[in-house]
Design a protein around this motif. Structure first.
Motif, PDB file in Angstrom:
ATOM      1  N   UNK A  27       0.843  -1.188   0.000  1.00  0.00           N
ATOM      2  CA  UNK A  27       0.000   0.000   0.000  1.00  0.00           C
ATOM      3  C   UNK A  27       0.885   1.248   0.000  1.00  0.00           C
ATOM      4  N   UNK A  28       0.490   2.253  -0.792  1.00  0.00           N
ATOM      5  CA  UNK A  28       1.249   3.499  -0.911  1.00  0.00           C
ATOM      6  C   UNK A  28       0.333   4.679  -0.642  1.00  0.00           C
ATOM      7  N   UNK A  29       0.865   5.666   0.077  1.00  0.00           N
ATOM      8  CA  UNK A  29       0.170   6.931   0.311  1.00  0.00           C
ATOM      9  C   UNK A  29       1.010   8.038  -0.301  1.00  0.00           C
ATOM     10  N   UNK A  30       0.470   8.709  -1.321  1.00  0.00           N
ATOM     11  CA  UNK A  30       1.120   9.872  -1.919  1.00  0.00           C
ATOM     12  C   UNK A  30       0.528  11.090  -1.233  1.00  0.00           C
ATOM     13  N   UNK A  31       1.291  11.742  -0.384  1.00  0.00           N
ATOM     14  CA  UNK A  31       0.787  12.827   0.451  1.00  0.00           C
ATOM     15  C   UNK A  31       1.289  14.155  -0.107  1.00  0.00           C
ATOM     16  N   UNK A  32       0.341  15.077  -0.366  1.00  0.00           N
ATOM     17  CA  UNK A  32       0.722  16.362  -0.959  1.00  0.00           C
ATOM     18  C   UNK A  32      -0.283  17.439  -0.585  1.00  0.00           C
ATOM     19  N   UNK A  33       0.109  18.690  -0.863  1.00  0.00           N
ATOM     20  CA  UNK A  33      -0.767  19.828  -0.622  1.00  0.00           C
ATOM     21  C   UNK A  33      -1.700  20.090  -1.795  1.00  0.00           C
ATOM     22  N   UNK A  59       0.857  14.785   8.560  1.00  0.00           N
ATOM     23  CA  UNK A  59      -0.027  13.669   8.217  1.00  0.00           C
ATOM     24  C   UNK A  59       0.781  12.370   8.140  1.00  0.00           C
ATOM     25  N   UNK A  60       1.941  12.447   7.501  1.00  0.00           N
ATOM     26  CA  UNK A  60       2.780  11.252   7.377  1.00  0.00           C
ATOM     27  C   UNK A  60       3.191  10.745   8.751  1.00  0.00           C
ATOM     28  N   UNK A  61       3.669  11.640   9.611  1.00  0.00           N
ATOM     29  CA  UNK A  61       4.132  11.231  10.937  1.00  0.00           C
ATOM     30  C   UNK A  61       2.986  10.661  11.772  1.00  0.00           C
ATOM     31  N   UNK A  62       1.796  11.234  11.647  1.00  0.00           N
ATOM     32  CA  UNK A  62       0.645  10.723  12.402  1.00  0.00           C
ATOM     33  C   UNK A  62       0.246   9.327  11.954  1.00  0.00           C
ATOM     34  N   UNK A  63       0.509   8.977  10.699  1.00  0.00           N
ATOM     35  CA  UNK A  63       0.027   7.713  10.154  1.00  0.00           C
ATOM     36  C   UNK A  63       1.090   6.641   9.976  1.00  0.00           C
ATOM     37  N   UNK A  64       2.343   7.019   9.890  1.00  0.00           N
ATOM     38  CA  UNK A  64       3.419   6.031   9.708  1.00  0.00           C
ATOM     39  C   UNK A  64       3.688   5.310  11.029  1.00  0.00           C
ATOM     40  N   UNK A  65       4.145   4.094  10.910  1.00  0.00           N
ATOM     41  CA  UNK A  65       4.423   3.282  12.096  1.00  0.00           C
ATOM     42  C   UNK A  65       5.658   2.419  11.854  1.00  0.00           C
ATOM     43  N   UNK A  66       6.068   1.724  12.885  1.00  0.00           N
ATOM     44  CA  UNK A  66       7.199   0.805  12.780  1.00  0.00           C
ATOM     45  C   UNK A  66       6.952  -0.165  11.625  1.00  0.00           C
ATOM     46  N   UNK A  67       7.972  -0.351  10.809  1.00  0.00           N
ATOM     47  CA  UNK A  67       7.855  -1.263   9.673  1.00  0.00           C
ATOM     48  C   UNK A  67       7.425  -0.593   8.393  1.00  0.00           C
TER      49      UNK A  67
END
Length: 149
Positions: A27-33, A59-67
């Motif tokens: 799964x990929x999340x492309x995060x942008x303004x 947003x990335x930091x809130x959703x990213x996790x170990x691994x």
């Protein structure tokens, strides 16, 4: 399950990330303004965040996790991602680690001070085919390690 988060506004390797992610079935999340006009696959989410200096980073930091893997050239975002237990990789293939992030942050601050004083004009080198090759090699190694273990 490993996921990939891409700091997407200025990322020169979005297409490469999507190809590699498809090969690993991730799964990929492309995060942008802003909305990114590019074709994506079924496991890709285009996440548009509000305008703001660090909205995509937050947003990335809130959703990213170990691994998970964060793709960014933003050194403070790489540092925050590492603190969350995620891996961080720059678009030139440079892996950010807990061992090298302190020096990367210090160099970033030094370069900023040099630009402010006029001692450095702040030109960034062009993104090259060699950078792309290094990125592809690095992301493959990281994803093999993350998905195997």
């Amino acid at each position: 399950m490993t996921r990939i988060f891409v700091d997407g506004d200025a990322c020169p390797v979005k297409g490469e990330v999507l190809k590699v992610a498809a090969r690993f079935d991730l799964e990929v999340f492309l995060v942008s303004n802003q909305w990114l006009r590019m074709p994506v696959g079924p496991k890709v989410t285009k996440q548009v965040v509000p305008e703001g200096a660090d909205a995509a980073d937050d947003w990335i930091v809130e959703n990213a996790a170990r691994g998970d893997l964060v793709i960014t050239s933003d050194i403070p975002l790489a540092s925050r991602s590492l603190e969350k237990g995620a891996e961080a990789l720059g678009p030139t293939g440079r892996a950010f680690t807990t061992e090298n992030i302190g020096m990367a942050l210090a160099m970033r601050d030094l370069k900023s001070q040099l630009r402010e004083t006029g001692a450095d004009r702040g030109f960034n080198p062009s993104f090259t085919a060699r950078d792309k090759s290094s990125f592809l090699n690095s992301i493959d190694k990281i994803l093999v390690r993350l998905t195997k273990g």
